[in-house]
Structure formats: structure tokens, C-alpha cells
Motif scaffolding. Structure first.
Motif, short mmCIF file in Angstrom:
data_model
loop_
_atom_site.label_atom_id
_atom_site.label_comp_id
_atom_site.label_asym_id
_atom_site.label_seq_id
_atom_site.Cartn_x
_atom_site.Cartn_y
_atom_site.Cartn_z
N ASP A 74 -2.38 1.52 9.30
CA ASP A 74 -1.99 2.63 8.44
C ASP A 74 -0.57 3.07 8.81
OD1 ASP A 74 -1.64 5.39 7.44
OD2 ASP A 74 -3.75 5.20 6.88
N ARG A 81 -11.97 9.47 -1.43
CA ARG A 81 -12.72 8.37 -2.01
C ARG A 81 -13.48 8.88 -3.22
NH1 ARG A 81 -17.70 4.78 -0.29
NH2 ARG A 81 -18.53 6.66 0.70
N GLU A 87 -6.21 12.01 1.88
CA GLU A 87 -7.08 10.84 1.90
C GLU A 87 -8.34 11.20 1.14
OE1 GLU A 87 -7.97 9.97 5.95
OE2 GLU A 87 -8.85 11.94 6.37
N SER A 93 -6.60 0.48 1.00
CA SER A 93 -6.86 1.60 0.10
C SER A 93 -7.44 1.12 -1.22
CB SER A 93 -5.56 2.36 -0.18
OG SER A 93 -5.14 3.09 0.93
N ASN A 94 -8.53 1.80 -1.64
CA ASN A 94 -9.16 1.56 -2.94
C ASN A 94 -9.70 0.15 -3.12
OD1 ASN A 94 -8.60 4.23 -3.97
ND2 ASN A 94 -6.48 3.59 -4.24
N ASP A 140 0.88 -1.17 0.00
CA ASP A 140 0.00 0.00 0.00
C ASP A 140 0.92 1.22 0.00
OD1 ASP A 140 -2.18 1.74 0.24
OD2 ASP A 140 -3.24 0.39 1.60
N TYR A 149 -8.94 5.86 0.00
CA TYR A 149 -7.50 5.69 -0.12
C TYR A 149 -6.82 6.51 0.96
CZ TYR A 149 -7.26 10.24 -2.50
OH TYR A 149 -7.34 11.58 -2.81
N SER A 150 -5.63 6.07 1.36
CA SER A 150 -4.90 6.73 2.45
C SER A 150 -3.47 6.98 2.00
CB SER A 150 -4.93 5.83 3.70
OG SER A 150 -4.15 6.38 4.74
N ARG A 151 -3.08 8.26 1.90
CA ARG A 151 -1.73 8.64 1.51
C ARG A 151 -1.11 9.51 2.59
NH1 ARG A 151 -1.26 9.14 -4.92
NH2 ARG A 151 0.87 9.43 -4.17
#
Length: 698
Positions: free
Chosen positions: A574, A626, A624, A584-585, A521, A618-620
Motif C-alpha cells: 500500500d 468496501r 478505505e 483495491s476492488n 492503483d 478499496y484503499s485511498r
């Protein structure tokens, strides 16, 4: 957001399915054996569907027929898996697996005329002598009797933001000449798409920053020539040759008029496009050797993608334009050699297989910025250039045995050796040795009820593009390169339960639990950026209930409902916040339902379909969000099965006006410590989607 969603509907339907309901058997025996050939009697214990069963649907090809088998859902398998590997698709033809990686199972089934289908058998994969199969498998028995052709043409339009769809469809010719069977097809996937509507941008306090009036339109074409040749040297020696060549043409245009609260208004133009060729050459030959049969398989495939992206912002106060231009060329290839040697010993099926696969990616990227004179100048981007190769070798021993008339066993064990090398600014080389294998049991206590359980050790497939850096101009973010990326590994426990309700239909319950190691991820880089990387252990529970309900028993002749409901539970830590979350996704849940009524004693049919899903955020590192389309898509159709000997279908999609939705929140520093910089929320119109398809034979 809480990702543990309610699954009461799935649970109730599963309980009903597993109830003890006396129903007539579809098959004549309880046992299953090896798949039948075109001249053999039906497989013992199989559910057998003769051509007469499908007459009311007026099918044109094998795909049309298989789509009407109760509760059966086609699984194309793992086309992106490591090499060819063992069989994963749940469809066979005359007891043989599909070997192409570029053509999907659906593509190949659509080229088999319905007139050549002798019958369709539904059997449990564990009972077959093809390692890797588990759960329900469709064996399509085909007998080519001469040359015949078929065609389909799809046209349509969307009233907003799109060009007309004019040149979609396929024409194919299949037949035989002596010992040679052949199929030749020319197709084009012709897609047009677009949305329009507002995007609202607010700051961390909820105060408006700007509103954007956006319009998005795009198109995709994929003209492809594909051929398949089968030569029967003798009943025991058969060879196949698959050839495929195509080109992709994809583009999108996005315009944006921003009404800014503080500062000049902005007009944005973003142009993206991609094109490039792709080909695949594959073949195999099987012949007797000693006490068994040896199959040799070879495959070569290649794809080149030329991607370009240009973004330019213009301002109402006359300030100089700003913008960027990004270009990237990916040349990806795969070369595979494989052998499979199968024999019978101790009243069991054995197979020894070996595979060598050589994957490669060569990437060239460049980034340019627009200066005050309106000229683009290059910015150094070494992390976006380089190559990745993987040399992989695998050996697997498989064993399958009918333990009792109602219980069968299949086991595989082996290992793989892999060497991954990277060139460019972050050159690296690593070697991996990993075990692989599976154990599966199939129990069929009655002709209308069966259960299969499988435990499998998997090694995931890497996306070589994740080793190198890339950029997204529209969202002003990108991925750094990661030369330490390794494939994930997982233990997978899967159970499948199938129950027939006779004239009422049938249902299938699948439960899959996966425990991952080295899950991939987004993860933080030491330089303050982010990349795709291995972030630790994870797990996912997948529950799927599918089935067919027929309404003939209540007097509604020719009406049926197909459905599939999916629910997933996931857990991963996370790497940015330390909190547990979903992947994510990925997917929280999905529901599909298709109703069809073939009006008795007529050539007319009509129906409707429902599709709704809920994707995972999604988590960056710095954001973040959707994006999805919904809440639900509902389509309606009407079909006539004899328009001058052809079948015509008119479908109107999105009659309930599902929209293109989404949000993303961007932070001024790494999450979770950063403050909210802004949040974008979009809610754009899709509009109705009209399609007309005309298909026939010649």
C-alpha cells in the motif's frame, strides 16, 4: 483484514477431479488438428456435441446450446485489451475468431439459430492455428440454410424503489442470399434497480453522528442495431463486415433524510445521469497469397458519454441550501488496422501479424458550487479538461507445431512501440518500447483428460480517464490527474486441467499466477491529493474450479448441476501505509452454482441458482471501505418449452433477501497517521426480483 481466505473446498474438489477414474471417451481420437468447417468431418481428438445432445433443453440459439456443454465457461476475452491483438475469447465459429470489440461473444452467439448449428467441438486452443488461444476452446460449426428469425422479450418488476422493466429483449434475422450471409439484430438492455434502508455514521470513538434514511433508484437502457455480413467470393476468399450503433441512457436518483445528533437535520437529493451514442464499423477479408493466406482487418469505434451530477442539501433550521453540480463529456475513439499472414512450413503453422492502433480521449469537465442565493457559480477546474492519445504499433511472429500425437506447442514473440500524448493543463508526451510473447504446451494423454500450460508476457491497457481529474459528489472525493501514468506489464503463468467423467459430467481446474510491474492503483500526489498511478510490483494467484455434475447415472434423469468456484491471493504494498494488502476492488472469492432439471417426456424444466462473492476493500489516501451485495443471491425458475411454440421462463430472484451492504471510513489526514473522522455503514433492502422471458423463432 486478512485476505488469505480458506480454499479447502476448491482443494478437495480439485483432488477428486485429478484422481484416476476410468470413464468413457467423448471423442473418438486422441489427437487434435485444425478446426473444421461446416462441411468437414469433426476435428480429431475433439469432444463433439451434436444437436441431439441439446434436444432436452429446447435451445433457441447457439448460446443456449453452448451454455449446456459440461464444464465449459464462455470467456468473452479482453474486449478492453490493447487494439485487437491475438485471439483471447475461447469461442470460434467455423474455426474463425470474433473480431468485434463492442459486441460480446454471448451477443453474437445469441443470434445464431440453434437450427443452423451442425455441432459444437471442444478442442485445446494450443492445437489450433490461431495464435493466442490456450486451454479449452469451443468451435461452433454453423451452416446457414435459409432465412430465419428469433426473438426474446424480457419483462419484470421489483416491488421496491424501481420502475417496471418492460422493453428488454432482442429480435434478429439471419440467413443467406447466394454468396451473402447476413445477420441483423435490434436489441435493448433494459434494466431497473434500487435499494432503500439506513446508513449509520459514527465518529472515531464509535459515538453516533447521524442516521440516514436513504432511497436509491435507477434505470438503464441501451437500444442497439447490429449487423453482420459475410460474403464468400470463393472458397478461399471470404470477407466480413460488422456494423453497430447504439445509445446509452442511464440515470439514478438518491434521496437521504439525515437525523443529525448535533445540528440541523438534513435532506439530500442527488441526481446522476449519462447518455450518449456509440458505434463500431469493422471488417476483414482473407485471401491466398503465396504459400499462405493473408487476412486484413480494420476497425473504427467511437463513444461519447455526457455525464451530469447534481447534489443539493437542505436544512431543517432554514439555513441556505448547499450543493454542487458536476458535468463531464468524454469522447473516446479507437482506430485499428491489422494484418495476419499464416502459412505452413516444416510441418508447423506460422503466422506473422502486425497492428497499428490509434486511441483517443477528449474530456471536458466543469464543477459548480451553490451560493447563498441559490445560484450555481463555476469553479476553475483545469485538471479535468484535456485530451489523451496513444499511437501503438505491434509486430508478432507465431509458431505452432504438433510435437507428438499427444503433445503440441505454440510460441509467439514480438514487441510493441507506443507513443502517449496528453494535452491540457498537464501536457506531456512519452514513448515506450516493450517486448511481448508467449509459450504454451498442451498434453492430451487420453481422450477424457488434457493439460495445458502457458507462460505469457502481457502489456496492460490504460484507462485514459485516469490521466485527467474527476469528481464524485456523493462521496465528496475525487481523483487527480496523472500525466506520468504508464501501462502495467506482467508475466502470467497459467495451467488448465480438464477431466471428463463420462455420464457423470466433467470438471476444469485453472491456476493463474501473475507477476506485475508498474501495477496501477490509488497513489498519493505531492499536492496532498491522490490519483490512479503506478505503485510498483505486485502478484496475484487465481484458482478456479468449474464443472458439471449430471444425475442421470443415479436415476434422476434430466437433472444437472453446474458450478464455478474462484479463490484469489494478492500481494501489493500500500503506497499510503507501507503495508501489504490485496488489490483495491478486486475479488477474494466467488461461488456460482446452477441446478436445472428438465423433466423427461415433458416440456417443463425448473431449477435454482446460487451466487455469492467477497470483494476486496478499496484503499485511498483519506479513506478505505468496501461495498457489496449479499451474503448470497438465490434465484428459482420454472420454464415451459412450448407456449404456442415459444419458450417461457419465470424467474424469481433474491428469494433469501440479500442486501446492499458496505462501509467506508474517512480520516482527517493521510493514512495511516490520520485519525478517524467518521465511518459510514449501510445495510439497504434490495427485495425480490421477478423476471419473465418469452423467446421464440419465426
Amino acid at each position: 483484514m486478512n485476505y488469505r481466505r480458506d480454499i479447502s473446498v476448491v482443494t478437495v474438489l480439485a483432488a477428486l477431479m485429478l484422481g484416476v477414474i476410468p470413464t468413457p471417451a467423448l471423442a473418438t481420437e486422441d489427437d487434435a488438428s485444425e478446426p473444421a468447417g461446416e462441411g468437414d468431418p469433426p476435428t480429431e481428438g475433439a469432444q463433439v456435441f451434436e444437436p441431439a445432445y441439446f434436444e432436452r433443453y429446447a435451445p433457441r440459439n447457439a448460446l443456449d446450446m453452448l451454455a449446456q456443454v459440461p464444464a465449459f465457461v464462455i470467456d468473452d476475452g479482453e474486449n478492453n485489451s490493447r487494439g485487437l491483438g491475438q485471439a483471447t475469447a475461447n469461442v470460434l465459429v467455423n474455426g474463425e475468431r470474433f473480431s468485434s470489440k463492442s459486441d460480446s461473444v454471448r451477443d453474437q452467439l445469441s443470434r445464431i439459430p440453434a437450427s443452423d448449428v451442425v455441432r459444437i467441438e471442444i478442442v485445446d486452443g494450443t492445437t489450433l492455428d490461431i495464435p493466442g488461444l490456450n486451454g479449452q476452446v469451443a468451435n461452433v460449426i454453423v451452416n446457414k440454410t435459409g432465412a430465419s428469425g428469433q426473438f426474446s422479450w424480457t419483462t419484470g418488476f421489483r416491488p421496491y424503489n424501481t420502475e417496471a422493466q418492460l422493453l428488454g429483449g432482442e429480435v434478429s434475422l439471419t440467413g443467406n442470399a447466394g454468396k451473402l450471409d447476413y445477420t441483423i439484430s435490434l436489441s435493448n438492455e433494459n434494466n431497473r434497480f434500487g435499494t432503500d434502508g439506513p446508513i449509520t455514521v459514527v465518529d472515531g470513538a464509535g459515538d453516533l453522528i447521524e442516521t440516514q434514511d436513504t432511497k436509491f433508484s435507477g434505470k438503464f437502457d441501451n437500444p442497439t442495431l447490429a449487423t453482420n455480413f459475410t460474403y464468400t467470393f470463393s472458397p478461399d476468399v471470404i470477407a466480413h463486415l460488422n456494423l453497430r450503433y447504439g445509445e446509452d441512457f442511464w440515470s439514478q436518483r438518491i434521496t437521504e433524510l439525515a437525523d443529525v445528533v448535533v445540528g440541523p437535520d438534513r435532506e439530500r437529493l442527488l441526481l446522476n445521469d449519462e447518455d450518449g451514442p456509440e458505434y463500431e464499423i469493422g471488417g476483414d477479408i482473407e485471401f491466398p497469397l503465396g504459400p499462405g493466406k493473408l487476412k486484413l482487418i480494420g476497425l473504427e469505434r467511437f463513444e461519447r458519454d455526457n455525464f451530469r451530477s447534481v447534489l443539493v442539501d437542505s436544512f431543517s433550521d432554514g439555513s441556505p441550501d448547499t450543493g454542487s453540480r458536476f458535468r463531464q463529456t468524454n469522447a473516446a475513439g479507437e482506430r485499428i488496422g491489422r494484418f495476419e499472414y499464416g502459412w505452413n512450413m516444416f510441418k508447423a503453422d506460422w503466422q506473422l501479424s502486425g497492428e497499428a492502433a490509434f486511441n483517443r480521449l477528449d474530456r471536458r469537465s466543469s464543477i459548480e458550487e451553490l451560493d447563498t442565493d441559490g445560484e450555481f457559480f463555476f469553479i476553475p477546474f483545469p485538471a479535468g479538461n484535456g485530451g489523451v492519445t496513444e499511437d501503438r504499433y505491434e509486430g508478432i511472429l507465431s509458431f505452432g507445431k504438433q510435437l507428438t500425437p499427444k503433445l503440441s506447442l505454440q510460441a509467439t514473440a514480438g514487441a510493441e512501440y507506443s507513443k502517449i500524448q496528453q494535452t491540457g493543463s498537464a501536457a506531456n508526451s512519452r514513448v515506450f518500447k516493450r517486448p511481448k510473447g508467449s509459450l504454451s504446451l498442451a498434453w492430451k494423454p487420453a481422450s477424457d483428460f488434457d493439460v495445458s500450460v502457458e507462460l505469457r508476457r502481457r502489456v496492460g491497457q490504460l484507462s485514459f480517464g485516469n490521466f485527467l481529474a474527476s469528481i464524485n459528489l456523493d462521496n465528496d472525493n475525487g481523483n487527480g490527474g496523472n500525466n506520468e501514468l504508464v501501462p502495467d506489464q506482467s508475466w502470467n503463468l497459467e495451467a488448465e486441467i480438464n477431466k471428463s467423467f463420462g455420464a457423470w459430467g466433467s470438471a476444469k481446474l485453472q491456476v493463474r499466477q501473475a507477476w506485475f510491474e508498474d501495477f496501477i492503483d490509488y497513489f498519493p500526489l505531492a499536492n496532498g491529493g491522490e490519483a490512479r498511478g503506478n505503485i510498483g510490483d505486485a502478484q496475484r494467484l487465481h484458482i478456479e474450479l468449474s464443472g458439471t455434475v449430471k444425475f442421470d447415472p443415479i436415476g434422476w434423469k434430466g437433472a444437472q448441476l453446474n458450478f464455478a468456484a474462484v479463490q484469489r491471493y494478492m500481494d501489493i504494498v500500500d503506497p499510503f501505509t507501507g503495508e501489504n494488502r490485496a488489490f483495491s476492488n478486486d475479488l477474494y472469492n466467488r461461488l456460482e452454482a446452477d441446478f436445472r432439471h428438465d423433466i423427461p417426456s415433458s416440456d417443463w424444466a425448473y431449477g435454482a441458482s446460487l451466487f455469492t462473492f467477497s470483494p476486496v476493500e478499496y484503499s485511498r489516501r483519506y479513506e478505505e471501505g468496501r461495498f457489496w451485495e449479499g451474503p448470497s443471491f438465490v434465484d428459482v425458475f420454472v420454464e415451459h418449452k412450448d407456449i404456442l411454440g415459444m419458450t417461457g421462463r419465470l424467474r424469481v430472484g433474491n428469494v433469501l433477501s440479500a442486501r446492499n451492504k458496505g462501509f467506508r471510513t474517512v480520516f482527517d489526514d493521510s493514512r495511516p497517521d490520520g485519525d478517524v473522522l467518521f465511518t459510514e455503514t449501510l445495510d439497504r433492502r434490495i427485495g425480490p426480483i421477478v423476471r419473465f422471458t418469452l423467446s421464440g423463432n419465426f
